[in-house]
Design a protein around this motif. Structure first.
Motif, PDB file in Angstrom:
ATOM      1  N   VAL A  26      -5.016  45.081  20.354  1.00 24.70           N
ATOM      2  CA  VAL A  26      -6.116  44.831  21.294  1.00 24.70           C
ATOM      3  C   VAL A  26      -7.388  44.509  20.525  1.00 24.70           C
ATOM      4  N   ASP A  27      -7.677  45.290  19.488  1.00 25.27           N
ATOM      5  CA  ASP A  27      -8.894  45.086  18.699  1.00 25.27           C
ATOM      6  C   ASP A  27      -8.877  43.789  17.901  1.00 25.27           C
ATOM      7  N   SER A  28      -7.701  43.348  17.476  1.00 26.24           N
ATOM      8  CA  SER A  28      -7.634  42.127  16.675  1.00 26.24           C
ATOM      9  C   SER A  28      -7.465  40.877  17.542  1.00 26.24           C
ATOM     10  N   TYR A  29      -7.298  41.064  18.830  1.00 30.69           N
ATOM     11  CA  TYR A  29      -7.128  39.923  19.731  1.00 30.69           C
ATOM     12  C   TYR A  29      -8.487  39.262  19.984  1.00 30.69           C
ATOM     13  N   PRO A  30      -8.534  37.926  20.099  1.00 32.64           N
ATOM     14  CA  PRO A  30      -9.826  37.243  20.224  1.00 32.64           C
ATOM     15  C   PRO A  30     -10.476  37.295  21.612  1.00 32.64           C
ATOM     16  N   ALA A  31      -9.947  38.077  22.521  1.00 35.07           N
ATOM     17  CA  ALA A  31     -10.552  38.233  23.857  1.00 35.07           C
ATOM     18  C   ALA A  31     -10.497  39.711  24.240  1.00 35.07           C
ATOM     19  N   VAL A  32     -11.239  40.075  25.265  1.00 38.65           N
ATOM     20  CA  VAL A  32     -11.357  41.478  25.679  1.00 38.65           C
ATOM     21  C   VAL A  32     -10.461  41.740  26.890  1.00 38.65           C
ATOM     22  N   LEU A  33      -9.764  42.877  26.847  1.00 34.63           N
ATOM     23  CA  LEU A  33      -8.939  43.272  28.000  1.00 34.63           C
ATOM     24  C   LEU A  33      -9.815  43.488  29.220  1.00 34.63           C
ATOM     25  N   ILE A  34      -9.271  43.134  30.383  1.00 33.44           N
ATOM     26  CA  ILE A  34      -9.934  43.422  31.652  1.00 33.44           C
ATOM     27  C   ILE A  34      -8.982  44.278  32.491  1.00 33.44           C
ATOM     28  N   ARG A  35      -9.498  44.813  33.592  1.00 39.25           N
ATOM     29  CA  ARG A  35      -8.620  45.569  34.503  1.00 39.25           C
ATOM     30  C   ARG A  35      -7.526  44.620  34.983  1.00 39.25           C
ATOM     31  N   GLN A  36      -6.304  45.103  34.932  1.00 39.34           N
ATOM     32  CA  GLN A  36      -5.185  44.242  35.258  1.00 39.34           C
ATOM     33  C   GLN A  36      -5.131  43.977  36.765  1.00 39.34           C
ATOM     34  N   PRO A  37      -4.972  42.713  37.151  1.00 46.11           N
ATOM     35  CA  PRO A  37      -4.936  42.369  38.575  1.00 46.11           C
ATOM     36  C   PRO A  37      -3.592  42.763  39.194  1.00 46.11           C
ATOM     37  N   ASP A  38      -3.528  42.742  40.508  1.00 40.47           N
ATOM     38  CA  ASP A  38      -2.278  43.066  41.192  1.00 40.47           C
ATOM     39  C   ASP A  38      -1.175  42.057  40.899  1.00 40.47           C
ATOM     40  N   ASP A  39      -1.540  40.882  40.420  1.00 42.20           N
ATOM     41  CA  ASP A  39      -0.532  39.880  40.036  1.00 42.20           C
ATOM     42  C   ASP A  39       0.413  40.393  38.968  1.00 42.20           C
ATOM     43  N   VAL A  40      -0.018  41.378  38.214  1.00 42.69           N
ATOM     44  CA  VAL A  40       0.791  41.908  37.122  1.00 42.69           C
ATOM     45  C   VAL A  40       2.131  42.454  37.635  1.00 42.69           C
ATOM     46  N   TRP A  41       2.164  42.963  38.861  1.00 43.91           N
ATOM     47  CA  TRP A  41       3.388  43.589  39.388  1.00 43.91           C
ATOM     48  C   TRP A  41       4.514  42.594  39.607  1.00 43.91           C
ATOM     49  N   THR A  42       4.172  41.347  39.853  1.00 42.87           N
ATOM     50  CA  THR A  42       5.192  40.341  40.176  1.00 42.87           C
ATOM     51  C   THR A  42       5.175  39.144  39.234  1.00 42.87           C
ATOM     52  N   HIS A  43       4.409  39.231  38.166  1.00 44.52           N
ATOM     53  CA  HIS A  43       4.290  38.096  37.250  1.00 44.52           C
ATOM     54  C   HIS A  43       5.631  37.795  36.585  1.00 44.52           C
ATOM     55  N   ARG A  44       5.848  36.544  36.282  1.00 47.71           N
ATOM     56  CA  ARG A  44       7.143  36.136  35.686  1.00 47.71           C
ATOM     57  C   ARG A  44       7.396  36.750  34.322  1.00 47.71           C
ATOM     58  N   TYR A  45       6.347  37.228  33.630  1.00 51.97           N
ATOM     59  CA  TYR A  45       6.534  37.885  32.338  1.00 51.97           C
ATOM     60  C   TYR A  45       6.687  39.402  32.464  1.00 51.97           C
ATOM     61  N   THR A  46       6.631  39.918  33.661  1.00 55.76           N
ATOM     62  CA  THR A  46       6.821  41.352  33.894  1.00 55.76           C
ATOM     63  C   THR A  46       8.309  41.636  34.039  1.00 55.76           C
ATOM     64  N   HIS A  47       8.772  42.666  33.341  1.00 56.68           N
ATOM     65  CA  HIS A  47      10.191  43.029  33.403  1.00 56.68           C
ATOM     66  C   HIS A  47      10.330  44.546  33.323  1.00 56.68           C
ATOM     67  N   PHE A  48      11.461  45.047  33.823  1.00 54.25           N
ATOM     68  CA  PHE A  48      11.766  46.459  33.624  1.00 54.25           C
ATOM     69  C   PHE A  48      13.255  46.651  33.461  1.00 54.25           C
ATOM     70  N   LEU A  49      13.588  47.742  32.783  1.00 53.70           N
ATOM     71  CA  LEU A  49      14.979  48.159  32.588  1.00 53.70           C
ATOM     72  C   LEU A  49      15.098  49.596  33.071  1.00 53.70           C
ATOM     73  N   GLU A  50      15.995  49.826  33.997  1.00 54.00           N
ATOM     74  CA  GLU A  50      16.237  51.175  34.500  1.00 54.00           C
ATOM     75  C   GLU A  50      17.563  51.654  33.935  1.00 54.00           C
ATOM     76  N   ARG A  51      17.524  52.769  33.216  1.00 53.43           N
ATOM     77  CA  ARG A  51      18.722  53.285  32.555  1.00 53.43           C
ATOM     78  C   ARG A  51      19.395  54.343  33.423  1.00 53.43           C
ATOM     79  N   ASP A  52      20.674  54.561  33.153  1.00 49.83           N
ATOM     80  CA  ASP A  52      21.397  55.528  33.976  1.00 49.83           C
ATOM     81  C   ASP A  52      20.972  56.973  33.711  1.00 49.83           C
ATOM     82  N   ASP A  53      20.135  57.213  32.698  1.00 51.42           N
ATOM     83  CA  ASP A  53      19.608  58.565  32.485  1.00 51.42           C
ATOM     84  C   ASP A  53      18.363  58.813  33.328  1.00 51.42           C
TER      85      ASP A  53
END
Length: 123
Positions: A57-84
């Protein structure tokens, strides 16, 4: 129907089988998990996380902002649910210059309900 007495024995399971077996994958964060993930992402934006998570984050050339609601369905968002019962989320991060940026947060929701960001990196 095969009775339990005549069923062939199951092959031995690898010791890591519970960790490696994936029950479900997806690209839309289930609504039930969004508030907990939101708190983690807000803490990251506010820099209220361990220093090692801020390295990219510190070495990135832009500043993080509050993440929009688009994050929940964005094409780069993924999850893995394990059987545990644990779930790993990969969430793209928005900055002042990019939506989303090349920064990604990896978040673990453990089976007991504990949640934490365990990695932030550039893809």
């Amino acid at each position: 129907m095969v009775s339990p007495e005549t069923r062939p024995p199951s092959p031995p399971r690898h010791p890591c089988a519970n960790f490696l077996t994936i029950d479900r994958t997806g690209d839309v964060v289930p609504e039930i998990h969004r508030p907990a993930i939101r708190r983690q992402l807000d803490a990251l934006t506010a820099r209220e996380v361990p220093e090692q998570l801020l390295e990219w984050v510190d070495s990135y050339p832009a500043v993080l902002i509050r993440q929009p609601d688009d994050v929940w369905t964005h094409r780069y968002t993924h999850f893995l649910e394990r059987d545990d019962g644990s779930i790993t989320f990969e969430i793209p991060l928005w900055t002042t210059d990019e939506s989303p940026s090349d920064l990604t947060a990896q978040i673990e929701l453990e089976a007991d309900g504990r949640i934490h960001i365990y990695d932030v990196h550039v893809l």
